[in-house]
Each structure stands twice: as structure tokens, then as C-alpha cells.
Design a protein around this motif. Structure first.
Motif, short mmCIF file in Angstrom:
data_model
loop_
_atom_site.label_atom_id
_atom_site.label_comp_id
_atom_site.label_asym_id
_atom_site.label_seq_id
_atom_site.Cartn_x
_atom_site.Cartn_y
_atom_site.Cartn_z
N SER A 78 45.66 -6.11 60.81
CA SER A 78 44.95 -5.14 61.05
C SER A 78 46.11 -4.74 62.03
N GLY A 79 46.62 -5.66 62.49
CA GLY A 79 48.17 -4.60 62.76
C GLY A 79 48.72 -4.46 61.99
N GLU A 80 49.24 -5.16 61.03
CA GLU A 80 50.72 -4.84 59.74
C GLU A 80 50.25 -3.99 59.22
N ALA A 81 48.47 -3.38 59.10
CA ALA A 81 48.25 -2.26 58.14
C ALA A 81 47.93 -0.71 58.91
N GLU A 82 48.07 -1.24 60.40
CA GLU A 82 48.06 0.19 60.75
C GLU A 82 49.83 -0.30 61.02
N LYS A 83 50.41 -0.02 61.60
CA LYS A 83 52.37 -0.13 61.43
C LYS A 83 52.97 0.01 59.95
N ASN A 84 52.42 -0.74 58.79
CA ASN A 84 52.58 -0.31 57.55
C ASN A 84 51.44 0.17 56.58
N PHE A 85 51.49 1.61 56.99
CA PHE A 85 50.05 2.32 56.21
C PHE A 85 50.24 1.71 54.49
N GLU A 86 51.05 1.97 53.68
CA GLU A 86 51.08 1.82 52.51
C GLU A 86 51.12 0.52 52.07
N LEU A 87 51.57 -0.27 52.88
CA LEU A 87 51.24 -1.90 52.23
C LEU A 87 49.78 -1.85 52.31
N GLY A 88 49.28 -1.59 52.96
CA GLY A 88 47.56 -1.38 53.97
C GLY A 88 46.95 -0.85 52.55
N MET A 89 47.30 0.02 52.15
CA MET A 89 46.03 0.54 51.13
C MET A 89 46.68 0.21 49.68
N ASP A 90 47.91 -0.73 49.22
CA ASP A 90 48.15 -1.16 48.55
C ASP A 90 47.24 -2.55 48.20
N VAL A 91 47.30 -2.81 48.85
CA VAL A 91 46.82 -4.77 49.04
C VAL A 91 45.42 -4.94 49.38
N ASN A 92 44.94 -3.60 51.11
CA ASN A 92 43.50 -4.04 51.05
C ASN A 92 42.63 -3.21 49.86
N LEU A 93 43.36 -1.45 49.55
CA LEU A 93 42.57 -0.95 48.53
C LEU A 93 42.88 -1.01 47.21
N ARG A 94 44.10 -0.35 46.81
CA ARG A 94 43.81 -0.64 45.58
C ARG A 94 44.12 -2.03 44.61
N ALA A 95 44.26 -2.63 45.33
CA ALA A 95 44.15 -3.69 44.78
C ALA A 95 42.78 -4.61 44.00
N SER A 96 42.00 -4.33 45.47
CA SER A 96 40.57 -4.52 45.20
C SER A 96 39.74 -4.05 45.12
#
Lengths: 321, 321
Positions: A78-96
Motif C-alpha cells: 500500500s505505501g509503495e503503491a501510493e508513492k510510486n503510482f506507475e509501479l502499483g498500476m503495473d504490478v497490482n492492476l496490469r499484471a493481474s
């Protein structure tokens, strides 16, 4: 039976791998993650693959052998996805999404147990959450998890996969070191004092949270994999049971179990960033669906602390004065 | 003021373009869609661009001039998204995400009015829906719309855009021809008989639906664009007001307005595919949020029919026997 655990290098994934094998000794188990603890990496009982879930080629390769059961625990926290939006979108959303697309393409309808999160809920913390409550995440992490829940439901409805999404409470006590999860302090305030170190919490001591132990969450993951889809219903999402506890109550329990000197290593250190996320998480749940399906929680915080102490071989000296 | 209307060739988009210009004569308005009615294509008061929203290059090109206000109505409709899963995912989900990503990249925080849908709700049709009800779509279209709602909220929270998502009831009476929306019959049963043609409905006559007229939905789109974000709150989604009506009531109203001979052109023709989607849409809403924000519905079905007759210049002969 071929089982794939994505995100198996983390502490829940590692424990899940070990316990799943104990209960299913004939399963062929592949573990995937960016990093692994050495013990797991060198265990001949697993096929261990190191790679980045965010890179499409890995998903293709992992799915090629058509695993019957996939535990999907890979996430940017959560903290990382909030600070690094693109990384969170890539891994948590796009990769899933890519994982689901690959399953659809292969057409073998694997069972998927997805690590979703109670962090999809947000806003009015007085409300009592059920599966009928609208997710109103106040973090990008929660948004991404809520989206994958919706995708898992639709891909299941269409028969592309057979998913079950477990919305995890805050898992505590996590062994090891603090991580970038905004809830990391809920483990630190137990773990660090037991190791003779200082720890802090960023919210008022009466702030309440919805927690579950590593032991129970791993048990619930294994249980989810065994459930008949018909029992779960059209909505494949399940809010896992947990305990509603205040920070002060956790400190009090630590003091009961490990003594006043240990509990005194905890201090209050307000943090606006962490508050802006963790204080939007409603701590009150009605988990009737999970209860009826046989998912379980811990008895109380003392049990959680005692289990942690036992599992990590921590020596407690209650005569410390 | 630069305004972009994506999906401006459809009947709601076309009407929105015309009415928005009437109310904002100084605005520079760009229209985008796959196809346009000739009247609009040759109107010198608009910049008309023909292209496919599903192709990334168009989004880049359209956003280049940094429109202040974007109406996003482009969609693969419910029946089509159910039958052609990939097309629905590409247009309804991926292209919408690309639009948001391009806005984030450009950094000018445009206001976006997004055409979401009450089709995101599903399951127990007796429940009374509010913005606090969990979306449990029973169609891929509903899933895709629910996901974009979540994205619009998070991109707004982070300040990348300033979105407001209007969840549309079934829009009736749509002029023109039947389309691939699973709700298309709710327009056909009024429109076709008024044109002297037969029409059918696929559900029992007592099945209820949540409807709104083109006139009101266009008014609500324009109203949404004018609202101060602070009034809307953290959840940018708004379930639009409407009317809960049974198919039988619509037929009765048509008979009152246009005579018994017209109403007799409607017949019951069950259709399992259409039922499997439209009967999962809850028809009961509490739209307190929308009401307080000044969104409006039609007075009754007779008014909807009379407006349609007037707008389409249809001649009614009540002495038809």
C-alpha cells in the motif's frame, strides 16, 4: 495436481508454500517471486522461479504448464503503491489482468486464490462492512485490489477461471523487518519490542484496526483453495474474519504477555501520510459469509502474540523488572 | 474553454453536443466518434474528428490540445460487450484507462464527465441501490464500467483529473433503430409501434426497470460539468435519478398517449440471453445524492412518450379505432 504460488517469496507466500505441501504432499508446486529466502530457494521439494511478475514474459512462461491451482499473492504494498503510482498500476492492476487474460487464452479454467485486501474499503470508519458494502478505497493500492476483485468475478462468471478473492485484514505479527505497507507499524509495535528494540505508531492509541495473524491467513488461503465454487456464489469475494483491536489494546496485550519493560519500548509518533491512509480503513466487519464458509480468525491478541513468540523462538524474561 | 466529446456521434452524444453549444456559445467544441450523423459532420460550429477510441493514437491526438472538459460517452454497449469480450475490454476498459493515463501525463487536470451505468449493479433486484451499494455486475459491460468508476475516483483523488461519473439508468426512448444494448427493447416497445411497426419485449410484463429520457440525461450531463467538485465529495460516482417502471406500465402509457391500436403492436417474446442480463439489474434506487446535487428525472412515462413524439415529429391519429 500442479500448483503455482505467485509471490511465494514473501513471508505469507513462503509459509503458504510450506504448509500447503505438508497438507498436499503429492502436489507439484512451483514458486515464483522476485526474491526468495535461501531456505526455500534450495528446497528440492519446490520448483523455484525467480522473476518479475510485472514483466509479461514471466506470466506467459509460468502459465504454460497450465497450473490447476494458482495462489496469487504478488503485490506492490500500500505505501509503495501510493508513492510510486506507475509501479502499483503495473504490478497490482496490469499484471493481474495479464494473468487473467493468459488463463482465458489457455482455456483450462484454473482455480485462483487471490490475495485481495480490506484496504478496498474506505471512508466512514463507523460503518459495518460486509460483501455488500461498496468499495470506496482511499488509496491506489485499494483501488487496484478492488478492480482485480471485479475482474476475478467476471472472468469466473464467464468460466475463464474459478476465482476466490480473499480480502485480507492487516496481517500481524509479520516476522522480519518493517516494510512499505502503511500498516507495517501494526507488526512493528509487537515485533520490535520483543526483540529489545524501540517501535512507534503513527495514530492515536484508540485508533482501531482489523487484524489477522499469519497463521490464520495461511490456513484461510489453503481452505479457500479447497472450497466448492458453488458454495461461494456469484460474488467470489470474501472478507476474511479478523479481530477489531485498538493500538492501545495491542500494547496492553503485549505487556501482559511479555512484561511492562517490553511494552515501554513503544512510543507514539504521529505521521500524516500514514494517517491519511490507515485511518480511512473501517475496522468493523460482519463476516457472516466467511464464517459460514469455514474461514477462521484468531481467538484474541494475546494468542496472536504468543503464537508469534513460539514460531520465532523468542525468549521472554518476565522477571526483567 | 475547450470541450471534447468522445462518443459524440451516438444519439446522446449528438444531442449533448448541440445542447451544450446552445448553453455555451463561446466554447470551442471537438467531437470524436467512429461515425457521425451527416448534420453534425457538416456543422461548421464543431471540430469533428472521426476515429476509433479503441486505438491509442487517437487518444494521444485528441488530448494534445489539453481540453478543459471531456465528456466520455464512448462505449461498446452491454449486449455487444457480452458477446465480444475482447472488444468490450479494449474499448470500455483499456481505452478509458489510456485516456486517464494521458491526462495524468499531460498534467492539466481536466474535468471529465464519464457515462457510467446502473448496469454495474446486479444480483438481488429487491434491494434499494445507493452509492454505498457494492457493484456486483452480472455482465462484462457492467464490470468494465464499475472498474472505470474506481479509476476515475482514484485519478481524481490524486489530482490527475476532476471526474464525475454518472451512472445512467436505461435511456428510453432512443430514436433511430434497435442497437446491441440488452436494454434496447425498452425503446423499441415505444418507438416501433409509434412508427406503425411491431415490437417485442423479452421479459415478463411485470418486470421492472430504471429508466430516464434522452432529454433528462443530456440535461444531467451538462449539469454535471458545471458542478463544483467539492460538492460531489470523495466518491465521484452519482446514480442518476430515474423512474421505476414495469414493461406493462410502459405499454399502458403508450396506449393512453397513442391509442390502443398502437399499443397492440407490442408482443411478448421471451429471450433467455437478454433475460440473463437485464433481469439482474435492480430497478429500485434511492438517489438522494443526485437529488441534492440538482440532477433530475422525468415526471412520468407519459411525459417521456409525449416528448419523444414531439421531438421526432411523429403524427398520432387517435381516431385509428
Amino acid at each position: 495436481m500442479h500448483v503455482l504460488i505467485i509471490g511465494a517469496g514473501g513471508f505469507i507466500g513462503s509459509r503458504l508454500a510450506t504448509e500447503y505441501r505438508q497438507e498436499n504432499p503429492s502436489a507439484s508446486i512451483t514458486l515464483f517471486d522476485l526474491h526468495f529466502p535461501e531456505k526455500l530457494r534450495e528446497d528440492p521439494g519446490f520448483t523455484v522461479i525467480t522473476g518479475n511478475f510485472g514483466e509479461p514474459k514471466w506470466i506467459d512462461q509460468l502459465l504454460e504448464s497450465k497450473p490447476d491451482l494458482i495462489f496469487h499473492l504478488a503485490a506492490v504494498v500500500s505505501g509503495e503503491a501510493e508513492k510510486n503510482f506507475e509501479l502499483g498500476m503495473d504490478v497490482n492492476l496490469r499484471a493481474s489482468l495479464r494473468l487473467l487474460e493468459k488463463c482465458r487464452e489457455l482455456g483450462h479454467q484454473p482455480r485462483i486464490v487471490f490475495a485481495s485486501s480490506c484496504g478496498i474499503f474506505g471512508g466512514d470508519v463507523r460503518q459495518i462492512i460486509t460483501e455488500d458494502t461498496a468499495p470506496k478505497p482511499r488509496s491506489s493500492y485499494g483501488t487496484q485490489k478492488a478492480i482485480v476483485d471485479l475482474l476475478m468475478n467476471d472472468y469466473s462468471r464467464r468460466g475463464f477461471v474459478d476465482a476466490r478473492c480473499l480480502r485480507l485484514p492487516t496481517i500481524t505479527v509479520r516476522p522480519g523487518k518493517p516494510n512499505a505497507a502503511t500498516s507495517s507499524f501494526l507488526s512493528s509495535i509487537i515485533r520490535e519490542p520483543l526483540n529489545g528494540q524501540e517501535a512507534s505508531y503513527p495514530v492515536n492509541p484508540d485508533a482501531e484496526f482489523w487484524i489477522l495473524s499469519p497463521r490464520q491467513v495461511v490456513r484461510n488461503f489453503i481452505h479457500a483453495a479447497s472450497l466448492d465454487a458453488k458454495l461461494i456464489g456469484a460474488d467470489r469475494c470474501i472478507n476474511l474474519p479478523g479481530l477489531t483491536v485498538s493500538v492501545q489494546h495491542m500494547i496492553d496485550c503485549l505487556q501482559k504477555v511479555a512484561g511492562v519493560k517490553t511494552a515501554r519500548r513503544i512510543r507514539h509518533e504521529p505521521d500524516a501520510f500514514l494517517q491519511s491512509i490507515v485511518l480511512t480503513w473501517p475496522p468493523h466487519f460482519n463476516t457472516r459469509k466467511a464464517d459460514q464458509l469455514g474461514f477462521t480468525a484468531d481467538r484474541d491478541v494475546e494468542e496472536i502474540i504468543q503464537n508469534y513468540i513460539r514460531e520465532e523462538n523468542i525468549q521472554i524474561d518476565l522477571h526483567e523488572s
